[in-house]
Design an enzyme around this catalytic site. Structure first.
Site, PDB file in Angstrom:
ATOM      1  N   HIS A  49      -4.635   0.866  10.632  1.00 14.44           N
ATOM      2  CA  HIS A  49      -5.867   0.081  10.719  1.00 14.44           C
ATOM      3  C   HIS A  49      -6.442   0.137  12.137  1.00 14.44           C
ATOM      4  CE1 HIS A  49      -3.968  -2.609   7.321  1.00 14.44           C
ATOM      5  NE2 HIS A  49      -4.335  -1.416   6.869  1.00 14.44           N
TER       6      HIS A  49
ATOM      7  N   HIS B  47     -11.485  -0.582   6.607  1.00 12.75           N
ATOM      8  CA  HIS B  47     -10.045  -0.730   6.436  1.00 12.75           C
ATOM      9  C   HIS B  47      -9.252   0.044   7.497  1.00 12.75           C
ATOM     10  CE1 HIS B  47      -6.546  -0.411   3.245  1.00 12.75           C
ATOM     11  NE2 HIS B  47      -6.092  -0.625   4.450  1.00 12.75           N
TER      12      HIS B  47
ATOM     13  N   GLU C  26       0.805  -1.227   0.000  1.00 14.61           N
ATOM     14  CA  GLU C  26       0.000   0.000   0.000  1.00 14.61           C
ATOM     15  C   GLU C  26       0.838   1.277   0.000  1.00 14.61           C
ATOM     16  OE1 GLU C  26      -4.249  -0.477   1.657  1.00 14.61           O
ATOM     17  OE2 GLU C  26      -2.903  -0.949   3.327  1.00 14.61           O
TER      18      GLU C  26
HETATM   19 ZN    ZN Z   1      -4.131  -0.760   4.910  1.00 15.33          ZN
END
Ligand code: ZN
Length: 260
Positions: free
Chosen positions: A98, A166, A77
């Site tokens: 998160h 998320h 990411e």
């Molecule tokens: Zn993430």
């Protein structure tokens, strides 16, 4: 120490602070804009923040790829950071987390609002980005620059965007500012949830209150003393750590008592 080495040293400490404060765990990451080249940013290779060291820090371009290919494996990411730095010249540090306490607000129509003085940095408006709106069914992770650009467009000029199911992405003018926002955002979410459970209306910070607090100079003791506090907490958490295994001596005693 040159400015690049100093930036890397601070970035490593930011990784350890965020892990120590339970803002990130095995996942999540923090980056800073390159101090000498604003078209690049610094981010760890794919490692849990608690263990990040200076030689894990890689340099990335706005395409989300390492400037020097073939090195340590980057985070999937990393594009989040690339998209935000490209869209926001005012941003010099980015955190993706998160943290569990904010997750209810990522799947609810009830907006997360700033309710604490310490969380004023999250700003008046906290949007929610839903990857499904534009990209349909995915693995929910931001794995392309197109997805990151879309996230950055939802973030717009705000300090935080939640990410549906998320987590969140927070941005700051400095590393200290974004670390502070990331630490107090989950606390703000917990307090807001607790207040809502009491029934009745809640009172968020007003736009005027947020604006006044935003005028605090970024190099004032209000920020620097927090960095000293978090840094010392990291160091204290390591007191007693065993040089052979990284565990605590007390845990050795427990293991010995159990015959391990
Ligand atoms: Zn993430």
């Amino acid at each position: 120490m040159n400015v690049l080495d100093a930036a890397i040293q601070d970035l490593v400490m930011a990784n350890h602070i965020l892990a120590n404060e339970n803002i990130v765990d095995a996942y999540g990451h923090v980056s800073v804009r390159h101090p000498e080249n604003p078209q690049r940013f610094l981010l760890s290779c794919s490692r849990s923040p608690e263990f990040v060291a200076a030689d894990d820090i890689l340099e990335f371009g706005f395409d989300g790829e390492p400037v020097v290919p073939g090195g340590k494996k980057p985070y999937l990411e990393r594009f989040i950071h690339a998209g935000v730095y490209a869209a926001r010249p005012d941003v010099n540090a980015v955190i993706h987390s998160h943290a569990a306490d904010v997750l209810p607000f990522t799947i609810s129509t009830r907006p997360l609002q700033p309710v604490l003085n310490t969380a004023s940095g999250i700003g008046e408006h906290v949007p929610v980005w839903d990857i499904r709106d534009r990209f349909g069914d995915t693995n929910i992770l931001v794995e392309s620059i197109e997805q990151a650009d879309d996230l950055a467009s939802t973030l717009a000029g705000n300090s935080v965007t939640l990410m549906r199911g998320h987590g969140f992405t927070a941005v700051g003018r400095t590393l200290i500012e974004v670390v502070k926002s990331a630490i107090y955002l989950p606390l703000n979410a917990r307090v807001m949830m607790a207040a809502l459970s009491l029934g009745g209306e809640i009172k968020p910070l007003s736009p005027g209150e947020i604006a006044i607090r935003h005028k605090t100079p970024i190099d004032s003791p209000a920020y620097t003393r927090a960095w000293e506090y978090w840094t010392n907490r990291v160091k204290l958490s390591r007191v007693g750590a065993c040089s052979c295994c990284g565990g605590e001596h007390g845990q050795h005693d427990t293991d010995n008592a159990r015959g391990k």
